[in-house]
Design a protein around this motif. Structure first.
Motif, PDB file in Angstrom:
ATOM      1  N   ASP A 202      24.932 -37.810 -51.459  1.00 55.70           N
ATOM      2  CA  ASP A 202      26.368 -38.090 -51.546  1.00 55.70           C
ATOM      3  C   ASP A 202      26.594 -39.598 -51.524  1.00 55.70           C
ATOM      4  O   ASP A 202      26.727 -40.204 -50.460  1.00 55.70           O
ATOM      5  CB  ASP A 202      27.113 -37.415 -50.397  1.00 55.70           C
ATOM      6  CG  ASP A 202      28.622 -37.357 -50.628  1.00 55.70           C
ATOM      7  OD1 ASP A 202      29.147 -38.263 -51.309  1.00 55.70           O
ATOM      8  OD2 ASP A 202      29.270 -36.418 -50.123  1.00 55.70           O
ATOM      9  N   GLU A 204      29.177 -41.328 -52.555  1.00 54.98           N
ATOM     10  CA  GLU A 204      30.520 -41.730 -52.149  1.00 54.98           C
ATOM     11  C   GLU A 204      30.621 -41.861 -50.637  1.00 54.98           C
ATOM     12  O   GLU A 204      31.124 -42.860 -50.118  1.00 54.98           O
ATOM     13  CB  GLU A 204      31.552 -40.728 -52.669  1.00 54.98           C
ATOM     14  CG  GLU A 204      32.989 -41.146 -52.387  1.00 54.98           C
ATOM     15  CD  GLU A 204      34.008 -40.306 -53.133  1.00 54.98           C
ATOM     16  OE1 GLU A 204      35.210 -40.593 -52.978  1.00 54.98           O
ATOM     17  OE2 GLU A 204      33.611 -39.386 -53.870  1.00 54.98           O
ATOM     18  N   VAL A 205      30.117 -40.874 -49.909  1.00 50.46           N
ATOM     19  CA  VAL A 205      30.131 -40.925 -48.447  1.00 50.46           C
ATOM     20  C   VAL A 205      29.261 -42.071 -47.947  1.00 50.46           C
ATOM     21  O   VAL A 205      29.616 -42.761 -46.976  1.00 50.46           O
ATOM     22  CB  VAL A 205      29.651 -39.580 -47.864  1.00 50.46           C
ATOM     23  CG1 VAL A 205      29.376 -39.698 -46.369  1.00 50.46           C
ATOM     24  CG2 VAL A 205      30.693 -38.493 -48.116  1.00 50.46           C
ATOM     25  N   ASN A 258      19.418 -38.242 -57.340  1.00 50.24           N
ATOM     26  CA  ASN A 258      20.816 -37.866 -57.614  1.00 50.24           C
ATOM     27  C   ASN A 258      21.176 -38.044 -59.092  1.00 50.24           C
ATOM     28  O   ASN A 258      22.246 -37.602 -59.516  1.00 50.24           O
ATOM     29  CB  ASN A 258      21.784 -38.641 -56.719  1.00 50.24           C
ATOM     30  CG  ASN A 258      21.624 -40.150 -56.843  1.00 50.24           C
ATOM     31  OD1 ASN A 258      21.434 -40.689 -57.934  1.00 50.24           O
ATOM     32  ND2 ASN A 258      21.705 -40.846 -55.713  1.00 50.24           N
TER      33      ASN A 258
END
Length: 319
Positions: A202, A204-205, A258
């Protein structure tokens, strides 16, 4: 479709309970940080490039994403004056005995002002002295202080007995680190990662967490590798896997790749109000798969993202 069958099989096997313990080679692995010379070179590269980007003081507190097989990069930072180090990972890979051995070798490398290891990318030799050492940053006075016996003892104690370490020197290994509350807000001077952000599930996190952890005016330094890491024959061949097949490749592993291109990182830096101070990209223009081989998900990717095989990015949190 030119795919590696072994890549798909390895991912599929992870759905069998206990298989990664029986056959660890199909599970998770890292590389590099089990070697002191590698850790030494990585820290020198980030430190020298940060100096060229305007960081003129040794940070007090450093956080590293994905230390991998050892805390060697963080230990190298501590041997140059960093007092507090956070190692943040998804899975614990290293062990204390290996860290102690790497620490002892790193100490020797700094005491002898060893030349940087084998040249890599980006090339920073122009910023080093004739002995290929950053003596303009790691001066004799600085190293006399950072390698003083009481500091070496303090770092060794923090490494081997963290529960009873001194308050002025600390090493904290946090696994897993998914919650941004693992580090106090606005408490870190520098965040580094080396060939790690391409694995983060993730992004963004993660960028939000890094923004929260950094002090106003704090620094980040990241090297990102967009190559396939052995998952396809071509360096960017993972973009030919349709999403359903890619889920099979990943299997039950908590991370793999990712597959996000450089533009995603650039957008997240902008959205989190970071000032980019160094933005270097590496390209492989005549190799890899072409646009006609892309899976549907990647049909809209830009030519720049399609051919960008690596990036070295440094940024500051707005004061």
């Amino acid at each position: 479709m030119n795919m590696q069958v072994s890549t798909i099989v390895k991912g599929a096997l992870t759905f069998i309970p206990g298989i990664t313990r029986a056959l660890p080679r199909i599970g998770l692995g890292t590389g590099g940080t089990n070697d002191a010379s590698y850790c030494y070179g990585v820290w020198l590269k980030h430190l020298v490039m940060l100096h060229e980007s305007g960081m003129r003081h040794m940070p007090d507190t450093v956080a590293e994403l994905g230390p991998g097989d050892s805390c060697g990069i963080g230990l190298a930072a501590m041997l140059t004056g960093v007092n507090h180090y956070y190692a943040l990972d998804v899975v614990r890979h290293g062990n204390n005995d290996a860290d102690v051995a790497i620490f002892d070798e790193l100490l020797r490398l700094f005491q002898t002002r060893a030349a940087r290891p084998t040249k890599g990318w980006p090339d920073y030799d122009e910023f080093l002295d004739d002995g290929l050492f950053p003596s303009h940053i790691l001066t004799d006075d600085l190293l006399a202080a950072s390698l003083a016996p009481h500091r070496i003892a303090g770092i060794r104690s923090a490494l081997t007995n963290p529960e009873h370490a001194r308050e002025d020197i600390s090493i904290r290994y946090m696994v897993p680190w998914f919650d941004d509350q693992v580090i106090d807000e606005g408490s870190v001077d520098l965040i580094i990662s080396h060939s790690v952000l391409e694995h983060v599930v993730d992004l963004e996190v993660t960028y939000q967490a890094m923004r929260a952890w950094l002090k106003p005016g704090g620094w980040m330094s990241h090297q990102i590798d967009f190559k396939c890491h052995g998952l396809s024959r071509e360096w960017n061949g993972y973009r030919q896997y349709p999403e359903v097949l890619w889920k099979l490749v990943v299997g039950t592993r908590p991370f793999l790749l990712n597959r996000q291109p450089y533009s995603v990182h650039a957008d997240l830096l902008k959205r989190n109000d970071f000032e980019v101070v160094c933005d270097l990209k590496q390209y492989m223009l005549d190799q890899g798969i072409n646009r006609s081989q892309l899976a549907r998900q990647w049909h809209g990717i830009s030519d720049d993202d399609l051919t960008c095989s690596g990036a070295f990015v440094q940024a500051r949190k707005q004061a």
